[in-house]
Write an enzyme that holds these catalytic residues in place. Structure first.
Site, short mmCIF file in Angstrom:
data_model
loop_
_atom_site.label_atom_id
_atom_site.label_comp_id
_atom_site.label_asym_id
_atom_site.label_seq_id
_atom_site.Cartn_x
_atom_site.Cartn_y
_atom_site.Cartn_z
N ARG A 44 63.21 42.84 -88.65
CA ARG A 44 62.67 44.21 -88.60
C ARG A 44 62.59 44.69 -87.15
NH1 ARG A 44 59.63 46.96 -92.29
NH2 ARG A 44 59.34 45.07 -93.53
N GLY A 146 59.76 26.32 -103.86
CA GLY A 146 59.45 24.91 -103.91
C GLY A 146 58.49 24.50 -102.81
N ALA A 150 58.08 25.74 -93.50
CA ALA A 150 59.25 26.24 -92.77
C ALA A 150 59.66 25.31 -91.63
CB ALA A 150 58.97 27.64 -92.24
N LYS A 210 50.27 29.77 -107.31
CA LYS A 210 49.89 28.62 -106.48
C LYS A 210 49.18 29.06 -105.21
CE LYS A 210 53.04 28.68 -102.96
NZ LYS A 210 52.87 28.37 -101.52
N ARG A 274 48.91 28.98 -94.81
CA ARG A 274 47.97 30.06 -94.49
C ARG A 274 46.98 30.28 -95.63
NH1 ARG A 274 52.12 34.64 -92.54
NH2 ARG A 274 53.36 33.56 -94.12
N ASN A 275 47.42 30.03 -96.87
CA ASN A 275 46.51 30.19 -98.01
C ASN A 275 45.39 29.15 -97.94
OD1 ASN A 275 47.99 32.28 -99.75
ND2 ASN A 275 49.59 30.79 -99.32
#
Length: 373
Positions: A44, A146, A150, A210, A274-275
Site C-alpha cells: 500500500r 494454518g 510469518a 481461532k 497478536r491475538n
C-alpha cells in the site's frame, strides 16, 4: 518406482501476485520465490516497495531476513497483477472490499484468488471468500491457512498449511489441475509443506474463530491461570469452531486439521501472536488503549469477535467462549465476572448425542483471580 505407480503431476503457477506486504504477505512471497515462482509483491505504501527492492529486505515487517531473488515489490496494484496466473490477498480483513475494488480493473477473468487473511465480514456475516466472489465474480476463490508464524515461515522452518478451494465437477475429474493442487505445488519448496482441501468453509471458519479463542486464552493466562485453563479453552473452542462450520455447510473434521486445531494451538502458545498478546495484556489489567505500548496495532480477533458473534446469534449457534471475549472487548463487561460466569454455566454433555443439561450447583461461584500462583 514403476511408471504405472507415478502420480500425475500438477503444474505450478509461474507468476503469482501477493497483495499485501506485511509480515505474512512477505513471508508467503518468500516461500513462492524460494520455490521458483516469479512473485510481484504489492505494498500500500510505495516507499516500502522501493525499500524492499533496494535492500532485498522488508525492514518494517520482517527485519534482518534476506529475501530470495524473484520478488519484485511495487506500490501500483495494476503492476502487481500484470501477468499473474494466481493471486494471494494478504491484507487486513477489514480492507478486503476496498482491495477488491482496486483489483477489479486489472485482473483477467478466471485467475484463481486465494485469501491468506482471516475473518468474517462485520455487518453482512459473509465469509471473506464470499466477499471476494461478490466483488470479483468469475474467479475461483480459496484460502491458505494454518499454524504459521510469518518470521518462522520466512526463515524456512518446517511449516505446514492448508490450501482450500471448492472443487468443481471438472476439478474432481482432474484434481491435479485444480486451483488448490496447482497453488499447493506452487508453494511447495524448502520447509513449506501444503495440504489440499475442498472444504473452504471449514478452513475459513477455523481461521476466523481461532483468533477469538486465542484472545480468551491470553486473557486467562494474563490473569495468572496456567495450562489446565488454556487446554480447556482450546478444546472447547475447537467445539465452537466445529458447530459454526457445520452450520454453514463445512465439515467438522476440517476443524481438527491444520486450519483449525493446528492454527489455534500455535496461536495460543505464544505472545508472538497478536491475538494471544492482546488477551494477555488485558488479563494483566492493562487498559486497551495502553496495550502494545499504546501503538495502534490491528488485532484480527478483536475485529472478528463482533462478526463471529453476530453470525452465530443469527443462525442460532451457541459460542459461549466467543460470547465472553466479545462481551469483554466490545460490551464493557468485566473480565473476571465474565469468565467466572463462563465457568458456572449449566453442565453439558460432551458428545452432542447425549442430551444432558444440568444446573450448576454453585451458580454464584467465582474463579480465583488475583491469587498468587
Amino acid at each position: 518406482m514403476k511408471d504405472s505407480d507415478r502420480q500425475p503431476s500438477s503444474e505450478p503457477f509461474s507468476r503469482v501476485a501477493v497483495i499485501g506486504a506485511g509480515s505474512w504477505g512477505t513471508a508467503l512471497a518468500t516461500v513462492l520465490a524460494r520455490s521458483g515462482r516469479d512473485v510481484s509483491l504489492w505494498s500500500r505504501r510505495a516507499e516500502l516497495a522501493e525499500a524492499i527492492n533496494l535492500r532485498g529486505e522488508n525492514h518494517d515487517y520482517l527485519p534482518d531476513i534476506d529475501l530470495p531473488p524473484g520478488i519484485r515489490a511495487t506500490g501500483v496494484i495494476g503492476d502487481a497483477l500484470a501477468g499473474a496466473e494466481a493471486v494471494l490477498i494478504v491484507t487486513p480483513s477489514s480492507t478486503l472490499r476496498d482491495i477488491c475494488t482496486a483489483m477489479a480493473p486489472h485482473i483477467p477473468p478466471g485467475i484463481p484468488i486465494a485469501l491468506a487473511c482471516k475473518g468474517i465480514e462485520r455487518g453482512t456475516g459473509l465469509l471473506l471468500s464470499e466477499v471476494v466472489s461478490e466483488m470479483l465474480p468469475g474467479h475461483p476463490v480459496g484460502a491458505v491457512s494454518g499454524p504459521t508464524f510469518a518470521r518462522e515461515t520466512a526463515l524456512d522452518h518446517p511449516t505446514a498449511a492448508t490450501v482450500a478451494f471448492p472443487f468443481s465437477y471438472a476439478d474432481r475429474l482432474d484434481p491435479h489441475a485444480s486451483p488448490a493442487a496447482r497453488l499447493a505445488v506452487s508453494l511447495s519448496g524448502g520447509g513449506f509443506r501444503p495440504y489440499v482441501s475442498d472444504d473452504l468453509v471449514g478452513v475459513e471458519v477455523g481461521g476466523a474463530v481461532k483468533n477469538v479463542i486465542a484472545i480468551a486464552c491470553g486473557m486467562m493466562s494474563g490473569a495468572g491461570f496456567a495450562e489446565n485453563t488454556r487446554a480447556a479453552l482450546i478444546t472447547r473452542g475447537i467445539d465452537e469452531m466445529k458447530q459454526l462450520a457445520e452450520a454453514l455447510g463445512g465439515r467438522r473434521e476440517t476443524v481438527t486439521g491444520l486450519a483449525g486445531a493446528g492454527d489455534l494451538t500455535l496461536t495460543c502458545s505464544s505472545t508472538t501472536s497478536r491475538n494471544m498478546s492482546l488477551g494477555t495484556q488485558l488479563g494483566q489489567g492493562i487498559a486497551r488503549p495502553d496495550c502494545f505500548d499504546g501503538k495502534p496495532v490491528v488485532v484480527e480477533g478483536e475485529v472478528n469477535a463482533v462478526s463471529v458473534i453476530d453470525l452465530a446469534r443469527r443462525i442460532g449457534v451457541p459460542m459461549p467462549i466467543c460470547e465472553t471475549v466479545n462481551a469483554v472487548l466490545h460490551e464493557g463487561a468485566d473480565l473476571e465476572d465474565s469468565f467466572s460466569a463462563l465457568w458456572r454455566r449449566p453442565i453439558e454433555a460432551e458428545p452432542r448425542a447425549l442430551d444432558i443439561l444440568l444446573d450448576h450447583p454453585s451458580p454464584s461461584a467465582r474463579l480465583d483471580f488475583g491469587v498468587p500462583r
